[in-house]
Design a protein around this motif. Structure first.
Motif, short mmCIF file in Angstrom:
data_model
loop_
_atom_site.label_atom_id
_atom_site.label_comp_id
_atom_site.label_asym_id
_atom_site.label_seq_id
_atom_site.Cartn_x
_atom_site.Cartn_y
_atom_site.Cartn_z
N LYS A 1 61.86 110.80 69.41
CA LYS A 1 60.48 111.16 69.07
C LYS A 1 60.30 112.66 69.19
O LYS A 1 60.50 113.25 70.25
N VAL A 2 59.87 113.27 68.09
CA VAL A 2 59.74 114.73 68.02
C VAL A 2 58.33 115.09 67.59
O VAL A 2 57.79 114.52 66.63
N VAL A 3 57.73 116.04 68.29
CA VAL A 3 56.42 116.57 67.91
C VAL A 3 56.60 118.01 67.44
O VAL A 3 57.22 118.82 68.12
N VAL A 4 56.07 118.29 66.27
CA VAL A 4 56.10 119.64 65.70
C VAL A 4 54.71 120.24 65.82
O VAL A 4 53.72 119.65 65.36
N LEU A 5 54.61 121.40 66.44
CA LEU A 5 53.34 122.09 66.59
C LEU A 5 53.23 123.17 65.52
O LEU A 5 54.01 124.12 65.50
N ASN B 1 54.55 119.18 78.91
CA ASN B 1 55.26 118.76 80.11
C ASN B 1 56.48 117.92 79.72
O ASN B 1 56.79 117.80 78.53
N GLU B 2 57.16 117.36 80.69
CA GLU B 2 58.39 116.62 80.41
C GLU B 2 58.14 115.38 79.55
O GLU B 2 59.03 114.89 78.86
N GLN B 3 56.91 114.89 79.58
CA GLN B 3 56.59 113.66 78.83
C GLN B 3 56.15 113.95 77.40
O GLN B 3 56.27 113.08 76.53
N GLY B 4 55.61 115.13 77.14
CA GLY B 4 55.13 115.42 75.79
C GLY B 4 54.12 116.55 75.77
O GLY B 4 54.20 117.49 76.56
N LEU C 1 50.39 113.34 73.73
CA LEU C 1 51.28 112.74 72.74
C LEU C 1 52.70 112.81 73.31
O LEU C 1 53.22 113.90 73.54
N GLU C 2 53.29 111.67 73.55
CA GLU C 2 54.63 111.64 74.14
C GLU C 2 55.67 112.14 73.15
O GLU C 2 55.56 111.94 71.94
N ALA C 3 56.70 112.81 73.68
CA ALA C 3 57.74 113.36 72.84
C ALA C 3 59.02 113.58 73.64
O ALA C 3 58.97 113.99 74.80
N ASP C 4 60.16 113.31 73.02
CA ASP C 4 61.44 113.66 73.61
C ASP C 4 61.70 115.15 73.46
O ASP C 4 62.32 115.77 74.32
N SER C 5 61.26 115.71 72.34
CA SER C 5 61.41 117.14 72.09
C SER C 5 60.16 117.68 71.39
O SER C 5 59.47 116.94 70.67
N VAL C 6 59.91 118.96 71.59
CA VAL C 6 58.78 119.63 70.95
C VAL C 6 59.31 120.84 70.20
O VAL C 6 60.06 121.66 70.75
N LEU C 7 58.93 120.96 68.92
CA LEU C 7 59.33 122.09 68.10
C LEU C 7 58.11 122.93 67.77
O LEU C 7 57.13 122.42 67.22
N ILE C 8 58.15 124.21 68.12
CA ILE C 8 57.03 125.10 67.89
C ILE C 8 57.22 125.83 66.56
O ILE C 8 58.22 126.53 66.36
#
Length: 226
Positions: free
Chosen positions: A66-70, A129-132, A147-154
């Protein structure tokens, strides 16, 4: 044509060195490779990455499922689609405004949707944080949450690096560090031309190529007068 690899202009070699060694004109097309930061807590955590770095070599990253892109520009769409292609099952773009305000081109947005990228709108990230990603709602119908995420891409845009302009003070830049030119790419230093993202900020390849064609003509005309 001579190609010189492993040379950092502005660090090892300066613009002044090039003119000293009888180059007649210099073209700067370095793009924008310095990512902007959000400036929020958690940005330095190990599962947080900058999009422009990820796109250089995505295969070496282990983003998880799960990846969140900001961000929601063209680079954000590129990085989201790339993450999908490299195994992420759930890729979400978080944006503080609505779909009608997304700065990416309609084509890029539609391609992202086709690839399965999801959109979480009216959400402003305030902490990672570590969870998202912890966010606040920017619309009265959206409550604060995480929003939970394994990784966050800025992916909130990039600035140019200042290697060259730091050693060539005659080249003026604007408040964002972008090189100031006229419509033909002439900088404020004689014999130095520039085009593309280092002048306009992050845009499309098509726009950079169109600009550079005008600059090539201007360089040819300049050299012919010497």
């Amino acid at each position: 044509m001579t190609i010189r690899p492993n040379i950092t202009v502005g660090k090892n070699i300066t613009i002044a060195d090039l003119f000293r060694d009888d180059f007649k004109a210099v073209f700067i097309g370095t793009g924008v490779w310095s990512p902007k930061k959000l400036g929020i807590k958690g940005e330095s955590l190990g599962h947080v990455h900058f999009a422009i770095d990820y796109l250089k070599n995505p295969s070496v990253y282990r983003l998880g499922h799960k990846v969140v892109v900001l961000g929601a520009g063209n680079v954000a769409m590129d990085v989201a689609r790339t993450a999908v292609r490299h195994g992420a099952r759930d890729v979400i773009i978080m944006y503080r405004k609505g779909m009608e305000d997304i700065p990416a081109s309609n084509h890029e947005v539609e391609c992202a949707k086709i690839d399965g990228v999801k959109f979480e709108l009216y959400k402003q990230p305030v902490e990672i944080n570590e969870q998202g990603v912890i966010y606040q709602g920017t619309n009265e119908s959206v409550e604060a949450g995480m929003l939970e995420a394994d990784s966050v891409l800025i992916a909130i845009s990039q600035n140019p690096k200042d290697n060259i302009v730091q050693t060539a003070k005659q080249i003026e830049v604007d408040g964002k560090g972008l090189v100031i030119t006229d419509e033909s790419g002439r900088t404020t230093m004689q014999g130095v031309f520039a085009s593309g993202d280092v002048v306009t900020g992050a845009r499309t390849v098509v726009e950079a190529v169109a600009f550079s064609k005008r600059v090539a003509v201007a360089i040819e005309e300049y050299v012919a007068t010497l």
